[in-house]
Design a protein around this motif. Sequence first.
Motif, mmCIF file in Angstrom:
data_model
loop_
_atom_site.group_PDB
_atom_site.id
_atom_site.type_symbol
_atom_site.label_atom_id
_atom_site.label_comp_id
_atom_site.label_asym_id
_atom_site.label_seq_id
_atom_site.Cartn_x
_atom_site.Cartn_y
_atom_site.Cartn_z
ATOM 1 N N SER A 4 15.623 62.821 -63.534
ATOM 2 C CA SER A 4 15.990 62.200 -62.253
ATOM 3 C C SER A 4 17.333 61.483 -62.347
ATOM 4 N N LEU A 5 17.611 60.817 -63.466
ATOM 5 C CA LEU A 5 18.891 60.124 -63.611
ATOM 6 C C LEU A 5 20.045 61.128 -63.698
ATOM 7 N N ILE A 6 19.812 62.257 -64.375
ATOM 8 C CA ILE A 6 20.852 63.293 -64.437
ATOM 9 C C ILE A 6 21.092 63.884 -63.052
ATOM 10 N N GLU A 7 20.017 64.118 -62.293
ATOM 11 C CA GLU A 7 20.154 64.657 -60.935
ATOM 12 C C GLU A 7 20.843 63.665 -60.000
ATOM 13 N N LEU A 8 20.741 62.373 -60.314
ATOM 14 C CA LEU A 8 21.419 61.335 -59.519
ATOM 15 C C LEU A 8 22.853 61.117 -59.983
ATOM 16 N N ASP A 9 23.360 62.049 -60.793
ATOM 17 C CA ASP A 9 24.751 62.039 -61.271
ATOM 18 C C ASP A 9 25.081 60.842 -62.150
ATOM 19 N N LYS A 10 24.100 60.358 -62.887
ATOM 20 C CA LYS A 10 24.353 59.302 -63.859
ATOM 21 C C LYS A 10 24.898 59.927 -65.151
ATOM 22 N N SER A 11 25.733 59.165 -65.845
ATOM 23 C CA SER A 11 26.342 59.676 -67.071
ATOM 24 C C SER A 11 25.301 59.806 -68.175
ATOM 25 N N GLU A 12 25.622 60.626 -69.172
ATOM 26 C CA GLU A 12 24.711 60.798 -70.307
ATOM 27 C C GLU A 12 24.542 59.494 -71.081
ATOM 28 N N ASP A 13 25.600 58.696 -71.146
ATOM 29 C CA ASP A 13 25.495 57.397 -71.814
ATOM 30 C C ASP A 13 24.515 56.484 -71.088
ATOM 31 N N PHE A 14 24.568 56.507 -69.771
ATOM 32 C CA PHE A 14 23.649 55.675 -68.985
ATOM 33 C C PHE A 14 22.204 56.111 -69.202
ATOM 34 N N VAL A 15 21.979 57.426 -69.222
ATOM 35 C CA VAL A 15 20.631 57.943 -69.457
ATOM 36 C C VAL A 15 20.136 57.547 -70.848
ATOM 37 N N SER A 16 21.011 57.691 -71.845
ATOM 38 C CA SER A 16 20.620 57.356 -73.222
ATOM 39 C C SER A 16 20.307 55.870 -73.361
ATOM 40 N N LEU A 17 21.125 55.021 -72.762
ATOM 41 C CA LEU A 17 20.879 53.577 -72.837
ATOM 42 C C LEU A 17 19.598 53.195 -72.109
ATOM 43 N N THR A 18 19.322 53.851 -70.986
ATOM 44 C CA THR A 18 18.088 53.570 -70.243
ATOM 45 C C THR A 18 16.868 53.932 -71.069
ATOM 46 N N VAL A 19 16.886 55.112 -71.681
ATOM 47 C CA VAL A 19 15.774 55.531 -72.540
ATOM 48 C C VAL A 19 15.637 54.590 -73.725
#
Length: 354
Positions: A116-131
């Motif tokens: 969902s974060l990737i589909e919302l155009d969030k950066s890979e860094d943002f996704v990694s930090l969230t996880v």
Amino acid sequence: MSKEAGVVKAFIEKIHVKEDTTEALNEQAIFAALDDGESDNLAIKVLIILGGILATLFFLVFLFLTGIYEHRIGMLVLGLIMVGVSTLVNRQYNKVIVGTISVSSYLIGFVFIGISLIELDKSEDFVSLTVFLLAVLSLLVTPGYLLSFVAVLMVNGSLLTLLMNEYREHYILVLIPLQAWLLALWYYNEAGILTARNLLSRIYYPVRTGMVFALVMTLIFIGKRGLLPFSHAYYWLTSISIFGTIFYVLHNLFETLDVRSLKRKWSIYAVVICVLLPTIYAPAISSSFLLILLAFHVNHKTGAAVGIVGLIYFISQYYYDLEFTLLTKSVVLFTSGVLFLLFFYFLNKKIDWK
């Protein structure tokens, strides 16, 4: 009755005979705890995790067939709910079937959050930090073995993903010594952590096993040539740090085994140096060797087994990647085997085991 239960029963009987105590031992509670530990061994935990992964895959296929991927916000909210609920359920109930369900829900939740974060155009860094943050938070909340173990792997996986983006791959050479040092500290402070009766004591065992697997997971990136975009000529920096940690562990082993002869110590140091020097550009081999020494020192069978498997794999991979003739490779492999046999000889024949 198992062998361990027999030993415990014999020990309790000796206490009753030799000690004139007024307080009675709660033998039923002791054997109940022992039985629970036996039924909850590592093999069962691994099977539960594999079952959770398979259940996750089938459930994901079902959900995507329903078209849930078209609702990004809904998928994000559902993922957060699944991670939170699985963490809370695992905190309240410590059963095998509950562990299976919670692991499945936990993994599905993270998959939903990431997609969902990737589909919302969030950066890979943002996704990694969230996880990373969610995995750390769940690790601090739940004391359950399975979820804590998976959370440690999630933390390490998110760190690796973060480092593999934006030309930060060289920091993996720093991450490996840090993981080795943290694992050594975790091993050597076992008594203090377990007697503290706090959060760390409740998650000590799953975090220990998780750190072992996380270290080997990271070593794969430098154990296989070509996975990192920079030259392996820089690997010696990591190896020097690992070598220092190995000698520190050997020093502690000498104290534990009551080795006082300087001649014997320097003989072992010399053999270890001869074993390590050829691996200066293959820190995955020396790190696996360090893992075996650490696990041997604290009698962690899982860590020793993982270290041995890792050592065999990384030596084989290094041997395969060598740009030498077959004859030269054979000589290198033969020499390495002789050196390891010499080290084994010194440990088993020269040291006075006490």
